[in-house]
Write an enzyme that holds these catalytic residues in place. Sequence first.
Site, PDB file in Angstrom:
ATOM      1  N   CYS A 121      -2.151   8.028   4.567  1.00 37.34           N
ATOM      2  CA  CYS A 121      -2.206   7.699   3.135  1.00 37.34           C
ATOM      3  C   CYS A 121      -3.518   8.160   2.531  1.00 37.34           C
ATOM      4  O   CYS A 121      -3.654   8.241   1.318  1.00 37.34           O
ATOM      5  CB  CYS A 121      -1.996   6.207   2.933  1.00 37.34           C
ATOM      6  SG  CYS A 121      -2.897   5.242   4.123  1.00 37.34           S
ATOM      7  N   GLU A 124       0.894  -1.149   0.000  1.00 35.99           N
ATOM      8  CA  GLU A 124       0.000   0.000   0.000  1.00 35.99           C
ATOM      9  C   GLU A 124       0.930   1.196   0.000  1.00 35.99           C
ATOM     10  O   GLU A 124       1.721   1.362   0.921  1.00 35.99           O
ATOM     11  CB  GLU A 124      -0.884  -0.081   1.249  1.00 35.99           C
ATOM     12  CG  GLU A 124      -2.037   0.870   1.207  1.00 35.99           C
ATOM     13  CD  GLU A 124      -1.729   2.119   1.956  1.00 35.99           C
ATOM     14  OE1 GLU A 124      -1.131   3.026   1.326  1.00 35.99           O
ATOM     15  OE2 GLU A 124      -2.036   2.198   3.139  1.00 35.99           O
TER      16      GLU A 124
HETATM   17  P1  NAP Z   1       9.700   3.901   3.355  1.00 31.56           P
HETATM   18  O1  NAP Z   1      10.928   4.659   3.094  1.00 31.56           O
HETATM   19  O2  NAP Z   1       8.943   3.378   2.209  1.00 31.56           O
HETATM   20  O3  NAP Z   1      10.080   2.685   4.337  1.00 31.56           O
HETATM   21  C1  NAP Z   1       9.150   1.669   4.667  1.00 31.56           C
HETATM   22  C2  NAP Z   1       9.904   0.381   4.966  1.00 31.56           C
HETATM   23  O4  NAP Z   1      10.576  -0.044   3.776  1.00 31.56           O
HETATM   24  C3  NAP Z   1      10.989   0.567   6.026  1.00 31.56           C
HETATM   25  O5  NAP Z   1      11.050  -0.602   6.788  1.00 31.56           O
HETATM   26  C4  NAP Z   1      12.252   0.722   5.206  1.00 31.56           C
HETATM   27  O6  NAP Z   1      13.397   0.274   5.893  1.00 31.56           O
HETATM   28  C5  NAP Z   1      11.969  -0.180   4.028  1.00 31.56           C
HETATM   29  N1  NAP Z   1      12.746   0.226   2.847  1.00 31.56           N
HETATM   30  C6  NAP Z   1      12.985   1.477   2.414  1.00 31.56           C
HETATM   31  N2  NAP Z   1      13.750   1.444   1.292  1.00 31.56           N
HETATM   32  C7  NAP Z   1      13.995   0.138   1.039  1.00 31.56           C
HETATM   33  C8  NAP Z   1      14.728  -0.545   0.034  1.00 31.56           C
HETATM   34  N3  NAP Z   1      15.366   0.106  -0.938  1.00 31.56           N
HETATM   35  N4  NAP Z   1      14.772  -1.891   0.093  1.00 31.56           N
HETATM   36  C9  NAP Z   1      14.136  -2.560   1.073  1.00 31.56           C
HETATM   37  N5  NAP Z   1      13.435  -1.970   2.041  1.00 31.56           N
HETATM   38  C10 NAP Z   1      13.351  -0.632   2.031  1.00 31.56           C
HETATM   39  O7  NAP Z   1       8.660   4.728   4.203  1.00 31.56           O
HETATM   40  P2  NAP Z   1       8.853   5.620   5.518  1.00 31.56           P
HETATM   41  O8  NAP Z   1      10.218   5.488   6.060  1.00 31.56           O
HETATM   42  O9  NAP Z   1       7.766   5.253   6.404  1.00 31.56           O
HETATM   43  O10 NAP Z   1       8.590   7.094   5.029  1.00 31.56           O
HETATM   44  C11 NAP Z   1       9.210   7.666   3.898  1.00 31.56           C
HETATM   45  C12 NAP Z   1       8.157   8.214   2.961  1.00 31.56           C
HETATM   46  O11 NAP Z   1       7.233   7.173   2.629  1.00 31.56           O
HETATM   47  C13 NAP Z   1       7.283   9.304   3.533  1.00 31.56           C
HETATM   48  O12 NAP Z   1       7.874  10.563   3.450  1.00 31.56           O
HETATM   49  C14 NAP Z   1       6.046   9.172   2.681  1.00 31.56           C
HETATM   50  O13 NAP Z   1       6.223   9.858   1.474  1.00 31.56           O
HETATM   51  C15 NAP Z   1       5.939   7.703   2.390  1.00 31.56           C
HETATM   52  N6  NAP Z   1       4.958   6.992   3.269  1.00 31.56           N
HETATM   53  C16 NAP Z   1       3.773   6.619   2.747  1.00 31.56           C
HETATM   54  C17 NAP Z   1       2.863   5.951   3.556  1.00 31.56           C
HETATM   55  C18 NAP Z   1       1.560   5.486   3.050  1.00 31.56           C
HETATM   56  O14 NAP Z   1       0.622   5.458   3.782  1.00 31.56           O
HETATM   57  N7  NAP Z   1       1.480   5.039   1.854  1.00 31.56           N
HETATM   58  C19 NAP Z   1       3.130   5.665   4.868  1.00 31.56           C
HETATM   59  C20 NAP Z   1       4.349   6.067   5.365  1.00 31.56           C
HETATM   60  C21 NAP Z   1       5.253   6.716   4.559  1.00 31.56           C
HETATM   61  P3  NAP Z   1      14.504   1.273   6.518  1.00 31.56           P
HETATM   62  O15 NAP Z   1      14.032   2.664   6.302  1.00 31.56           O
HETATM   63  O16 NAP Z   1      14.560   0.859   7.921  1.00 31.56           O
HETATM   64  O17 NAP Z   1      15.757   0.964   5.782  1.00 31.56           O
END
Ligand code: NAP
Length: 522
Positions: A297, A263
């Site tokens: 989201c 999601e």
């Molecule tokens: P994220 O960067 O997508 O991270 C979510 C999970 O995925 C974390 O456990 C992260 O691990 C892992 N991850 C990140 N990059 C990866 C990769 N290249 N390979 C494997 N695993 C990976 O989300 P976030 O840290 O929660 O927030 C960053 C941005 O995501 C926000 O600014 C927002 O734009 C978006 N977000 C969207 C939603 C939604 O509801 N759709 C929710 C939250 C965030 P690590 O970071 O521990 O390495």
Amino acid sequence: MIESNLIGFSTSGVGDTFTVGMNPATGEPLSGQFPGATTDEVNQAVKKAQHAASVYGRISGERKAKFLNAIAEEIETLGDTLVERCCAESGLPEARIIGERGRTTGQLRMFADLVSEGSWLEATIDTAQPDRTPIPKPDLRRMMVPIGPVVVFAASNFPLAFSTAGGDTASALAGGNPVIVKAHGAHPGTSAMVGEAIMKAAQRAGMPDGVFSLLHGSGRIVGQGLIQHIGIKAAGFTGSHQAGRILYDLANQRDEPIPFFAEMGSINPVLLLPSAFNSDTADMLAGSITMGVGQFCTNPGLIISIACAELDHFVQVLGDVLSKGDAGVMLTQRICKSYTDGVTTTLSQEGIKVEARSDDEDGLNMGQPTLASVSGETFLANPTLATEVFGPFSMVVKCRDNAELEVVLASLEGQLTGSVIGSEEEFSKYQSAINSMEAKVGRIVYNGVPTGVEVCPSMQHGGPYPAASDVRFTSVGSAAIKRFVRPMAFQSWPQDKLPYELRDGNPVGIWRLVNGNWTRGS
Ligand code: NAP
């Protein structure tokens, strides 16, 4: 609070990289150092999950329900300690965290009721017709069975309800699958506390060692290692499109591809019809844009309407409400930076007008509510304007006429939600635009806002790509269990070797479709 990985009923922390919780409001580190799982620890967790799967996958709905209810009780037993840690790690206020804890335990109990009741198994029986001509019909019995060990990526923006014991974990466990959670680095202490609660509940309920593991560490190492592991059979993810897509591709590039349910967010268009240009609508929209500092989201990031003087006045009123609103602490420094950068990038595009920006800047990692506007023509010419700015940001698209409004709606990618605000009389005039919106979304809201996702059997939280990776499923509500089960048919199978749910006499008393008739009888 256990400062280790939880591998089934054991703890292990041999890694030399550590996650430390940070308070986003103060920028200060919180207690505890959580060692990232090593490859060996990832392998151990998967091996235990594989062993547990053969036992846990066959236990009764009643015993699974006891386990899920025990998790809810253990989380409640953590009391204020959990709430305090969770507030400190997330910057979210106490009332929100208490509410989220209620949602988390409520979800666990909802799945407990579901698996006790049993109709979700879709047990279907077509008895044999040995005398049928020209060929006899065999006895066929089908039901849902577990898919196998599931990896759950905890979400940053729901440290309880979509993290360690959140919706993905609850639905995967309810489906009969062991779960390995990849903790989110934004709230390691909260994850550790909830992980220990699950471990205690598993022991109390007599579950097999390995039914649950919690691994800390980076997504690139631990997360990718888990997704590529042959012992993992499915995964659930909530987060950014970038990470979701990388992991989805890895899951599909495996020799044995596996379902990966991501999601990945949405800009949740709101179609604003002329009768809605009033202060009540402005208050309702402002509340939704700023709720949880916009870190949902389902945040309404796009408001689409037809340009006119009344719309300009409405935008002014909405802007006034937003600019008087307080900025709020965002979940992490990284998420705050990403919000600020996203707003800057959007506002620097040609043809964008800043309608309002809260001037409340006091404090660290604050997300300022911001409202922009753009013409339909400019919006259509610049795809950057349709990308999600995760935080309290929204943009009004002023369309020239009904035709342009339809083109704008048709140009959007898949979304979690769409909302229509107006009167029922306006429906026929805008029916074609509403139809365009319906084709793009998983949930359509009338005279309301998309935030505040109810957890119930009829909820659909998903949508066409890229809102979610698989439009056919939901990650919220009891139907979320369907992601982690598969149908299995037993042909001419001996009665005493069948699962109880498919045996003659209906020994577990569940609803079944027997020879075309729904019955709870034998
Ligand atoms: P994220 O960067 O997508 O991270 C979510 C999970 O995925 C974390 O456990 C992260 O691990 C892992 N991850 C990140 N990059 C990866 C990769 N290249 N390979 C494997 N695993 C990976 O989300 P976030 O840290 O929660 O927030 C960053 C941005 O995501 C926000 O600014 C927002 O734009 C978006 N977000 C969207 C939603 C939604 O509801 N759709 C929710 C939250 C965030 P690590 O970071 O521990 O390495």
